[in-house]
Each structure stands twice: as C-alpha cells, then as structure tokens.
Design an enzyme around this catalytic site. Structure first.
Site, PDB file in Angstrom:
ATOM      1  CG  ASP A 188      -0.016   0.435   2.460  1.00 19.10           C
ATOM      2  OD1 ASP A 188       0.728  -0.443   2.950  1.00 19.10           O
ATOM      3  OD2 ASP A 188      -0.029   1.620   2.894  1.00 19.10           O
ATOM      4  N   GLY A 330       5.022  -0.334   5.384  1.00 18.03           N
ATOM      5  CA  GLY A 330       4.040  -0.567   4.329  1.00 18.03           C
ATOM      6  C   GLY A 330       4.743  -0.817   3.011  1.00 18.03           C
ATOM      7  CD  GLU A 331       7.779   1.774   0.523  1.00 21.83           C
ATOM      8  OE1 GLU A 331       8.631   0.926   0.192  1.00 21.83           O
ATOM      9  OE2 GLU A 331       8.063   2.965   0.720  1.00 21.83           O
ATOM     10  N   GLY A 332       4.335  -2.989   1.048  1.00 16.68           N
ATOM     11  CA  GLY A 332       4.467  -4.416   0.774  1.00 16.68           C
ATOM     12  C   GLY A 332       5.782  -4.993   1.271  1.00 16.68           C
TER      13      GLY A 332
END
Lengths: 365, 365
Positions: A188, A330-332
């Site tokens: 995300d 986040g970001e994966g």
C-alpha cells in the site's frame, strides 16, 4: 464483472490435498516435522494450489496507492503530495519495496487507485518502456477519484465507488495471475491511510479506537490525540455496519484498501497464495474475510507490524505473522520479505529426498 | 597456525563505521528507521566489513560433522550410522540444508571433523567431479578421530584434539573467505550431538543440566531421563572448567562443535558476518565467545530453536534470534534461511534512495 459472482466462485483450500501433503512430509529425510512451520507452509500451498507439486517461482508485489481526505485533518507526519512522489519512486525502483522485491525475484506493479496527483504521463511513458524491457515496476492507473472525502464529516466514498475499488483490485490481480504469477504480495501507499485502516479495524474486530490507533509513520502526542479523535468522530458520524464490508469500506475506508481486498479475492478465486503485508494490507484482508471467509484460506500474514492495532486484526483473522522485525513501512515490504519463507516451505516440500530415496536409516523402533 | 595467534588478531567490529551507517539510514526515503531491525542488520554488517558499501552476495554454509561416543549410551532416537548417511545426502544435494542453501544462493561445504564412517572415497570422487562442475556441495575430510570417546566415563577428547578441531574449522573457513565469500552460515551433523551441546551450554552459562536438556531429534520420556543423567554424569566425571573453553570442549564436547567455534573465529578474523544456526552451532558460538569475546560482534543468531536450552545460550551471548519457525533440524537450516534477512538488511542499506535523490518531501516541521 459483479463482485457477488467473484465471491461465489471462491472455494475453500483443499483439506484433502493438505492431508496428502502431510503424509509426504513425514517421509522426508529428517526427524519428524523437524522444520516446524516450514512444513505447514508447504502443505498449505499444496492445499491452495491443489497439487503435490506446489510452485511459487513467479512472484508479484501489487502496491495499491490512494489519497485520503482525512489527511487534511493533520493526522499524518507527511504532506499529501508524498503519495504521488513515492509512487514515482516505486516506478523508478528506488524505494524499500523495490530493494526487497528485487531480492526475492518479484515484479512490482503499482496501481493508482485514487491518488490526488496526476501520473498519467508517467504511466504512458512507462507503458512505452515496458514494451522494451522486462516490465519491472509497472504503473497502472485505475483512479476511482482524486482521493477519498474526509470521513470525519461524511462517507469517504459512495457504495458504488467502494465496489468499484474492490473490483479494480480484483481485475488487476486476476490479470497478473492469468499471466502465470504463482505468489502474490499486497502493498500500500497513501499518506494518512493508517486512519481509515484503524477505523476499519475497530469496526470489524470490535476493539476500541484507542486500542487500535497507533503512531503511523511517526506522529507526536498532539497529532496522535487528534488522529484518535478524528477516527472516533468519523465512526460516530457514519455508523458503518460491521457485518456489511462494502458499507464499512465506503464510509471509513480508502480506495487502495478496497483494491487490496480485491487482490486477495483474486488470489482466492485463482487458487494462489497471497502474502498480506502490515497494518493497511491487513485492513484490506479484514474486508476480504468479511466478504468471503474462505478467502482467508489463501492468506499468509507476512509480518507483525509495530502499528499497535495490527495484532488485533491478525488475531481476528486467526493468522500467525511469519516475521517480526519491528517494521512499519508498508509498501508491501513485510510481505515481500516473507515471500522467502513461503518459498522455503515449498522448496523443502519439493526438493528434500525421502528416507527411502536417500537410503538413510530410520528411527530406532 | 596457533590458536592464540588467531585470537590475538581478532578486533571488535568498527563502532565508528556503524555510526556513519546509522547516519546514512536516517536519509533513506522512508519514515525514520521504518524497517526496524533490517536497519540494525545493515549497519552491523557495515561495522563488521568496515565499509559503507557492505556486500553479502557470495555466501557459504559450512556443515561440520562428527560422531559421539555418548551416542552408544542410547541418548538419541537414531543409530550412529545416520551421521555418515546424512553426509552422503548433503553431498548428493538432497537434504533440507541443500534446498535452503540453493534458495539463498549459498554453496555448501561439508567437513568430516570426526565421523565413524570412512567417506574418503566419496571425498575423492567428489574432488574429481568438482573439477567439472560448480563445486556445490563439497566434502572435505578433516577427521580428528573416528568419533569422540564417551564423555560419561572420561574426557571426550584430548586437549590437543580440541585445539586441533578448532583450528581445522578455522582453516577451512579461512580458505572459503579467502576465495571471496562474504557471509558464512554454520551447520552441524552428528547423531547424539545435542548431549555434548547441552553439557557445554550448562557449563558455560551456569544453567542446570535439567533446564538445558531438550528432546533432540525427538526422544521419548525414558530416553530423555537417560540423556539428562548421562550429561550430569559426564560433567561430574570430568569437572570441566567453565572459564577454559578448550578444557570444556575436550571434556564434554565434540569435534564438529570445536570446528564450528573455529569457523566463527575465522569470520571474526576476516571481518565477515557469520550466521549461527541452532542448538549445536550455538554451543560452538559459546566456545568462540569464551575464547574471544570480540568474536561475538561478528555473529548473527539465525533462529530460535525449539531445543529447550537454546534460549539460555542465546541470552548468554546477548543475541536476538532473527527467525522463529519452531525448527529443530540443525544442518545449518535456520542459518541458511536467515541469510535472506541479512541480505535484506544490506540491500535496504545499499539500494534505497535518499529523500534528496528521490525528490520526495520530508516530514512536516
């Protein structure tokens, strides 16, 4: 494509195949189940993929990006334009998720689900380039709107937009899976998105907002108090119905969170494992689980985030996080890192010889 | 080569370089230290390798194998010939460690430090083959003796053999590091070797044998009681001196455990990180730490083993295990799996852009 059709097509993981996989594990040339959770992982992938020859070689990280009206309430330590700037950084390959995706051999696809900045030029330029190269770090525009509305004073989006965001995530992921990807990770990006994730977590799990609220990207005491109040106000103003996930998403959610729920539903529909990242991704997982409890069979919790409410979400889903490195980006990133562990479970299952094949003496009677 | 010379040449990790690395981390395009322990790992590797451009691309797992006189006391669930059979399986590439080493791109070297079986034919055949192929899964013979003596009735080995085993491990690892390997993992194979590891753990950490003793590869209640008594009897019979690691190794140790201590000293001497596997490897780490406290700067604890006493050893070394998957296989499996995490820390440090490079807005003032 109707969301109900997607959900109707999802079947639970194959328990019978998992039992057959368990029988194979017991023959591997090592003490009984000596690699603990790695065996469970390999067996779960067998049940998910309906095979005793599971494979997770081809991997993709899907980063859903969106902006949030509530960011204007001063709930984040970063200005809103950072969402678009970070999307550019993903496409350029210079962010944390790019380093970790490269390491595990996963492609990165960024989806503009509804950010404020206009990145259509970047997406077009990228499409041209993608024709020439391997297509790593692709950007796709599926903009539902230029950010959600401020949910402290009304719904974040319409119910139609909520469904649209889930279906957009589903379609993107379905396309990737149809191209042969065997393992997905969710990611995300969205300044302010711990607020909608907290609101979703509080509504779906039933935990109080104060217990669910964390410090996000690192806010101070004053901002923290403001964030708590804003989320409480938003829930009071909208009265989301916990048992109706599209209602929750539309009232206090975000476009990227709906997209993440859709990605997970696609993994379940196409019988491929999906590694869930941290706090924001798990909010999407809560919605996917509420829409279709069988979808949870396809989820792996990548890691335990330091974000306070994450633990309650994970418990609600009855998942156990694979990693715990006090990460909160986040970001994966947590999901991409955990892909190594999923692959390890699969390789142990596939590559280790049996006692018989190896000609090694078994335990004394 | 004298052991004292090796130890004198070992310097602590470079604290100044770690501070400079910390400063670089603070500029990465993400919230402050948002990847938690991954940053600490990258910075530790900078301090170990004395550079702000750390690298762990080239990796090797060194599996030290040996047999144990105490195995004849019925302390293990497996017959002693399994040690040699498993070494053959490592060379063939069919064991758990082979699957995990292949995944992380590490070579595997197996060292016969003192097993009962004669594998010299396999080693010669393998040398011929190694000339033709990539040399993966090599076997080296450094046999100190055909197994240790039963330490319940006297010392496991002479003091000279103890020193010889440490130096053999050191020389093997030094050779590997001189060929450019940047990250080592330790591994072990030896039926019955949780007994000497437990004895070393009890003597060095001061914890009672009953607290330190676990179920090894999976023994029943009766075997467990027999194992506890045998270890207690061995310590009582030999009176090892906790502050003299070679004395401890010679009286209640094993050749492969001495070899593991030597591998760790080589990592420290050549300023390369060493990932320690589970219970047996950590017994070797306790000896290396006792010989040279600075060597501990170079250790990463790969995982938390389910073997009961492992936690006490790890605490004694003030290390924090990276992974916890309820594994108890040995072979280096936990260490090989943790190499992914070390590499992730290094990649984040090296590959992520700074805020300035990425042109992303910083936190609000």
């Amino acid at each position: 494509m109707e969301l109900n059709r997607v959900i109707d097509d999802i079947e639970p993981a194959d328990q019978e195949m998992m039992l057959r996989a368990r029988e194979h594990t017991s023959q591997l040339v090592m003490p009984h189940r000596a690699l603990g959770e790695l065996h469970l992982i390999g067996e779960r992938v067998c049940g998910i993929q309906r095979t005793l020859e599971p494979s997770v070689k081809s991997k993709a990280v899907l980063i859903m990006a969106g902006d949030h009206g509530i960011a204007l309430q001063g709930v984040s330590a970063y200005p809103q334009e950072v969402t678009g700037e970070m999307v550019k950084t993903f496409v350029r390959g210079g962010a944390g998720i790019n380093a970790l995706a490269r390491q595990v051999g996963a492609s990165v696809m960024v989806v503009d689900m509804g950010i404020v900045s206009d990145l259509s030029d970047l997406a077009s330029a990228e499409r041209v380039r993608a024709g020439q190269t391997s297509g790593e770090n692709r950007l796709v525009i599926k903009k539902i709107a230029k950010g959600t509305k401020d949910f402290t004073i009304g719904p974040a989006m319409t119910r139609e937009q909520a469904e649209e965001s889930v279906l957009a995530g589903y379609e993107i992921a379905a396309g990737v899976l149809e191209q042969g990807v065997e393992l997905l990770a969710t990611g995300d990006m969205g300044i302010g998105n711990t607020s909608p994730a907290t609101a979703i977590g509080a509504v779906v799990t039933g935990h109080a907002v104060k217990r669910m609220t964390g410090r996000g990207t690192g806010v101070d005491d004053e901002t923290f108090a403001r964030k708590c109040q804003a989320i409480q106000k938003g829930i009071a103003a909208n009265v989301p119905h916990a048992e109706d996930p599209l209602d929750v998403l539309s009232k206090v959610g975000g476009f990227e969170i709906g997209g993440i729920a859709g990605v997970i539903l696609a993994g379940a529909r196409f019988q491929r494992p999906v590694v869930i990242d941290g706090f924001i991704s798990t909010a999407g997982a809560l919605l996917a689980d509420a829409m279709c409890p069988s979808a949870t069979d396809y989820m792996f919790a990548g890691h335990r985030s330091t974000e306070q409410g994450h633990q309650f979400m994970i418990e609600h889903l009855r998942l156990k996080p694979l990693l715990d490195f006090e990460m909160r980006l986040g970001e994966g990133t947590g999901a991409a890192l955990a892909m190594h562990i999923i692959e390890a479970g699969v390789r142990i299952f596939r590559e280790v010889l049996t006692f018989e094949q190896a000609g090694v003496s078994k335990e004394k009677a």
